[in-house]
Design a protein around this motif. Structure first.
Motif, PDB file in Angstrom:
ATOM      1  N   GLY A  23      49.890  36.213 -43.016  1.00 12.75           N
ATOM      2  CA  GLY A  23      48.970  35.242 -42.434  1.00 12.75           C
ATOM      3  C   GLY A  23      47.802  34.937 -43.354  1.00 12.75           C
ATOM      4  O   GLY A  23      47.401  33.774 -43.513  1.00 12.75           O
ATOM      5  N   MET A  24      47.250  35.964 -43.976  1.00  6.08           N
ATOM      6  CA  MET A  24      46.121  35.758 -44.894  1.00  6.08           C
ATOM      7  C   MET A  24      46.557  34.972 -46.124  1.00  6.08           C
ATOM      8  O   MET A  24      45.827  34.106 -46.615  1.00  6.08           O
ATOM      9  N   ILE A  25      47.748  35.284 -46.639  1.00  7.14           N
ATOM     10  CA  ILE A  25      48.275  34.542 -47.790  1.00  7.14           C
ATOM     11  C   ILE A  25      48.420  33.063 -47.442  1.00  7.14           C
ATOM     12  O   ILE A  25      47.993  32.177 -48.191  1.00  7.14           O
ATOM     13  N   LEU A  26      49.008  32.778 -46.286  1.00  2.00           N
ATOM     14  CA  LEU A  26      49.209  31.397 -45.866  1.00  2.00           C
ATOM     15  C   LEU A  26      47.889  30.662 -45.703  1.00  2.00           C
ATOM     16  O   LEU A  26      47.716  29.538 -46.211  1.00  2.00           O
ATOM     17  N   VAL A  27      46.938  31.277 -45.016  1.00  2.00           N
ATOM     18  CA  VAL A  27      45.638  30.634 -44.788  1.00  2.00           C
ATOM     19  C   VAL A  27      44.923  30.382 -46.105  1.00  2.00           C
ATOM     20  O   VAL A  27      44.377  29.294 -46.340  1.00  2.00           O
ATOM     21  N   ASN A  28      44.925  31.365 -46.995  1.00  2.00           N
ATOM     22  CA  ASN A  28      44.219  31.208 -48.265  1.00  2.00           C
ATOM     23  C   ASN A  28      44.876  30.168 -49.161  1.00  2.00           C
ATOM     24  O   ASN A  28      44.187  29.417 -49.862  1.00  2.00           O
ATOM     25  N   PHE A  29      46.195  30.090 -49.136  1.00  2.00           N
ATOM     26  CA  PHE A  29      46.883  29.058 -49.901  1.00  2.00           C
ATOM     27  C   PHE A  29      46.571  27.673 -49.329  1.00  2.00           C
ATOM     28  O   PHE A  29      46.448  26.694 -50.072  1.00  2.00           O
ATOM     29  N   MET A  30      46.435  27.585 -48.006  1.00  2.00           N
ATOM     30  CA  MET A  30      46.065  26.303 -47.389  1.00  2.00           C
ATOM     31  C   MET A  30      44.669  25.874 -47.818  1.00  2.00           C
ATOM     32  O   MET A  30      44.408  24.691 -48.044  1.00  2.00           O
ATOM     33  N   ILE A  31      43.759  26.848 -47.917  1.00  2.00           N
ATOM     34  CA  ILE A  31      42.394  26.532 -48.349  1.00  2.00           C
ATOM     35  C   ILE A  31      42.408  25.973 -49.761  1.00  2.00           C
ATOM     36  O   ILE A  31      41.778  24.955 -50.059  1.00  2.00           O
ATOM     37  N   VAL A  32      43.149  26.643 -50.650  1.00  2.00           N
ATOM     38  CA  VAL A  32      43.172  26.242 -52.052  1.00  2.00           C
ATOM     39  C   VAL A  32      43.821  24.867 -52.232  1.00  2.00           C
ATOM     40  O   VAL A  32      43.342  24.040 -53.007  1.00  2.00           O
ATOM     41  N   THR A  33      44.902  24.607 -51.518  1.00  2.00           N
ATOM     42  CA  THR A  33      45.611  23.336 -51.674  1.00  2.00           C
ATOM     43  C   THR A  33      45.049  22.222 -50.799  1.00  2.00           C
ATOM     44  O   THR A  33      45.476  21.071 -50.905  1.00  2.00           O
ATOM     45  N   GLY A  34      44.096  22.560 -49.922  1.00  2.00           N
ATOM     46  CA  GLY A  34      43.534  21.544 -49.038  1.00  2.00           C
ATOM     47  C   GLY A  34      44.567  20.949 -48.104  1.00  2.00           C
ATOM     48  O   GLY A  34      44.483  19.786 -47.721  1.00  2.00           O
ATOM     49  N   ALA A  35      45.566  21.772 -47.710  1.00  4.08           N
ATOM     50  CA  ALA A  35      46.698  21.254 -46.952  1.00  4.08           C
ATOM     51  C   ALA A  35      46.539  21.373 -45.444  1.00  4.08           C
ATOM     52  O   ALA A  35      47.416  20.923 -44.700  1.00  4.08           O
ATOM     53  N   LYS A  36      45.474  21.973 -44.972  1.00  2.00           N
ATOM     54  CA  LYS A  36      45.320  22.179 -43.536  1.00  2.00           C
ATOM     55  C   LYS A  36      45.377  20.852 -42.780  1.00  2.00           C
ATOM     56  O   LYS A  36      44.640  19.912 -43.086  1.00  2.00           O
ATOM     57  N   GLY A  37      46.254  20.796 -41.793  1.00  2.00           N
ATOM     58  CA  GLY A  37      46.372  19.603 -40.962  1.00  2.00           C
ATOM     59  C   GLY A  37      47.163  18.471 -41.572  1.00  2.00           C
ATOM     60  O   GLY A  37      47.394  17.456 -40.913  1.00  2.00           O
ATOM     61  N   ASN A  38      47.619  18.637 -42.811  1.00  2.00           N
ATOM     62  CA  ASN A  38      48.307  17.556 -43.513  1.00  2.00           C
ATOM     63  C   ASN A  38      49.826  17.747 -43.425  1.00  2.00           C
ATOM     64  O   ASN A  38      50.492  18.046 -44.417  1.00  2.00           O
ATOM     65  N   GLY A  39      50.363  17.624 -42.204  1.00  2.21           N
ATOM     66  CA  GLY A  39      51.796  17.836 -42.039  1.00  2.21           C
ATOM     67  C   GLY A  39      52.254  17.540 -40.631  1.00  2.21           C
ATOM     68  O   GLY A  39      51.519  16.976 -39.805  1.00  2.21           O
ATOM     69  N   HIS A  40      53.475  17.936 -40.335  1.00  2.00           N
ATOM     70  CA  HIS A  40      54.057  17.728 -39.012  1.00  2.00           C
ATOM     71  C   HIS A  40      53.218  18.469 -37.964  1.00  2.00           C
ATOM     72  O   HIS A  40      52.785  19.601 -38.204  1.00  2.00           O
ATOM     73  N   PRO A  41      52.979  17.860 -36.795  1.00  2.00           N
ATOM     74  CA  PRO A  41      52.132  18.495 -35.772  1.00  2.00           C
ATOM     75  C   PRO A  41      52.569  19.909 -35.402  1.00  2.00           C
ATOM     76  O   PRO A  41      51.721  20.776 -35.172  1.00  2.00           O
ATOM     77  N   LEU A  42      53.888  20.145 -35.336  1.00  2.00           N
ATOM     78  CA  LEU A  42      54.375  21.477 -34.989  1.00  2.00           C
ATOM     79  C   LEU A  42      54.020  22.490 -36.067  1.00  2.00           C
ATOM     80  O   LEU A  42      53.597  23.615 -35.771  1.00  2.00           O
ATOM     81  N   LEU A  43      54.153  22.100 -37.326  1.00  2.00           N
ATOM     82  CA  LEU A  43      53.805  22.987 -38.437  1.00  2.00           C
ATOM     83  C   LEU A  43      52.294  23.202 -38.494  1.00  2.00           C
ATOM     84  O   LEU A  43      51.831  24.308 -38.786  1.00  2.00           O
ATOM     85  N   VAL A  44      51.533  22.156 -38.208  1.00  2.00           N
ATOM     86  CA  VAL A  44      50.075  22.289 -38.159  1.00  2.00           C
ATOM     87  C   VAL A  44      49.670  23.287 -37.092  1.00  2.00           C
ATOM     88  O   VAL A  44      48.829  24.170 -37.322  1.00  2.00           O
ATOM     89  N   TRP A  45      50.267  23.158 -35.910  1.00  2.00           N
ATOM     90  CA  TRP A  45      49.963  24.088 -34.811  1.00  2.00           C
ATOM     91  C   TRP A  45      50.302  25.518 -35.203  1.00  2.00           C
ATOM     92  O   TRP A  45      49.516  26.438 -34.973  1.00  2.00           O
ATOM     93  N   PHE A  46      51.476  25.719 -35.802  1.00  2.00           N
ATOM     94  CA  PHE A  46      51.928  27.060 -36.159  1.00  2.00           C
ATOM     95  C   PHE A  46      51.021  27.688 -37.218  1.00  2.00           C
ATOM     96  O   PHE A  46      50.600  28.840 -37.075  1.00  2.00           O
ATOM     97  N   THR A  47      50.704  26.962 -38.260  1.00  2.48           N
ATOM     98  CA  THR A  47      49.880  27.524 -39.335  1.00  2.48           C
ATOM     99  C   THR A  47      48.442  27.762 -38.877  1.00  2.48           C
ATOM    100  O   THR A  47      47.796  28.712 -39.337  1.00  2.48           O
TER     101      THR A  47
END
Length: 371
Positions: A23-47
């Protein structure tokens, strides 16, 4: 409850640690890539489920580990034993602080290790404390943190252009202390509550299924009620009393700010994950995947540092040299795939390393330096 000193390792804690690490790896990678919220609603909800909750789980697990490590000192109350344990924890806390600070200097401003080092240093003061004293301290800290969030500008020090990404006066004494104790990514107030809650949970007999069922039931009820209450308060008070931003600030269960609702919700979800992991580890002890995840959890410190140095390092390198033109355009699907691939690599490394060594590379150094 069992007051006997146990020498058996609860492997379910290692499994939970591996899940928290993912979970920490995923969240931190999202921060670095600026990818939070930039995807399918189901994947956004899950991440989004991992944001704040993975780190909280990690810290609660650390508190449980501290209690298990210090149980001999607590039961014997021998001054020499207590002092020896405290010195060992102080050494570990200093090493963690230094490692985290080096990561920060290297550009990773979302580090948790230097905060964690401070939590651990404070934890040494509560090794012999009663559950009542620890509980009272948790409540006091939570109230102080909530008062600060309401009475002062919580975003003080953060860049208005990059809120919760860039801290402008970190390298001043005032800014550093404010970031460390009050409004950084994982400020001591109130994040030390997670560590102390873990220390309390560690005093329970987690091998006893009856104890686990009681904690799980209480956690599930608390999580459900807090999430419902959060939504109700935000919806009902927004139009009549508060602006939507203020209502979210006070009652949302996200990590910024870490208000009382966040503490209760994330403690509950963390305990559910931890206890379910203990159950799975018991039932599937011989399963190769579960064993591999257990080994991965045992090397959590190594994987935390490597995911910053290697995992985030590769992202930055590719961004500058090979693939991307700005992380802000990266889809969440890419980041999720990258996190999964990196985590699989971490699992494979753990299995290969565990065939020859009992502890991970950084864990070996930590043990040697703190002995």
């Amino acid at each position: 409850m069992n007051n006997n000193i146990s020498t058996n390792r609860i492997e379910g804690l290692d499994l939970a640690r591996a899940l928290a690490m993912f979970g920490m790896i995923l969240v931190n990678f999202m921060i670095v890539t600026g990818a939070k919220g930039n995807g399918h609603p189901l994947l956004v909800w899950f991440t989004n489920l991992f944001e704040g909750r993975a780190a909280a789980t990690f810290v609660i697990l650390a508190g449980i580990g501290i209690t298990l490590m210090t149980q001999k000192a607590r039961f014997t109350r021998d001054k020499a034993v207590v002092k020896s344990v405290q010195v060992s924890l102080w050494k570990r806390s200093l090493l963690l602080f230094i490692l985290g600070f080096l990561l920060y200097v290297g550009g990773w401003t979302g580090d948790i290790l230097h905060y964690y080092g401070v939590y651990m240093a404070f934890a040494t003061l509560f090794i012999l404390s009663s559950k009542k004293i620890i509980t009272m301290f948790i409540m006091i800290v939570a109230v102080i943190a909530q008062v600060y969030q309401v009475a002062f500008t919580y975003t003080n020090g953060w860049s208005s252009a990059n809120p919760f990404l860039e801290y402008l006066d970190f390298w001043t004494l005032t800014g550093f202390l404010r970031n460390l104790f009050l409004n950084g990514h994982h400020p001591v107030l109130p994040w030390i509550c997670f560590l102390l809650i873990g220390m309390l949970i560690g005093r329970l007999n987690l091998v006893d299924r009856g104890v686990r069922k009681t904690i799980m039931f209480a956690s599930l009820i608390t999580l459900t009620l807090i999430e419902i209450l959060s939504r109700v308060l935000i919806d009902s008070l927004t139009t009549s009393i508060l602006t939507i931003d203020r209502a979210i600030f006070l009652f949302e269960t996200n990590a910024y700010p870490p208000n009382v609702f966040y503490l209760l919700s994330n403690t509950s979800s963390a305990l559910l994950i931890i206890l379910l992991s203990i159950y799975v580890a018991e039932k599937c002890a011989s399963n190769k995947l579960i064993r591999s995840l257990i080994y991965t959890g045992q090397f959590a410190l190594t994987h935390y540092i490597s995911h910053v140095v290697i995992g985030i390092g590769l992202l930055v390198l590719f961004n500058r040299v090979i693939l991307f033109n700005g992380f802000e355009a990266q889809p969440l699907s890419f980041t999720f795939r990258y996190a999964c691939i990196y985590f699989v690599g971490s699992i494979l490394f753990s299995v290969l390393w565990r065939n020859r060594f009992k502890r991970g590379p950084i864990e070996l150094v930590m043990r040697k330096c703190s002995s």
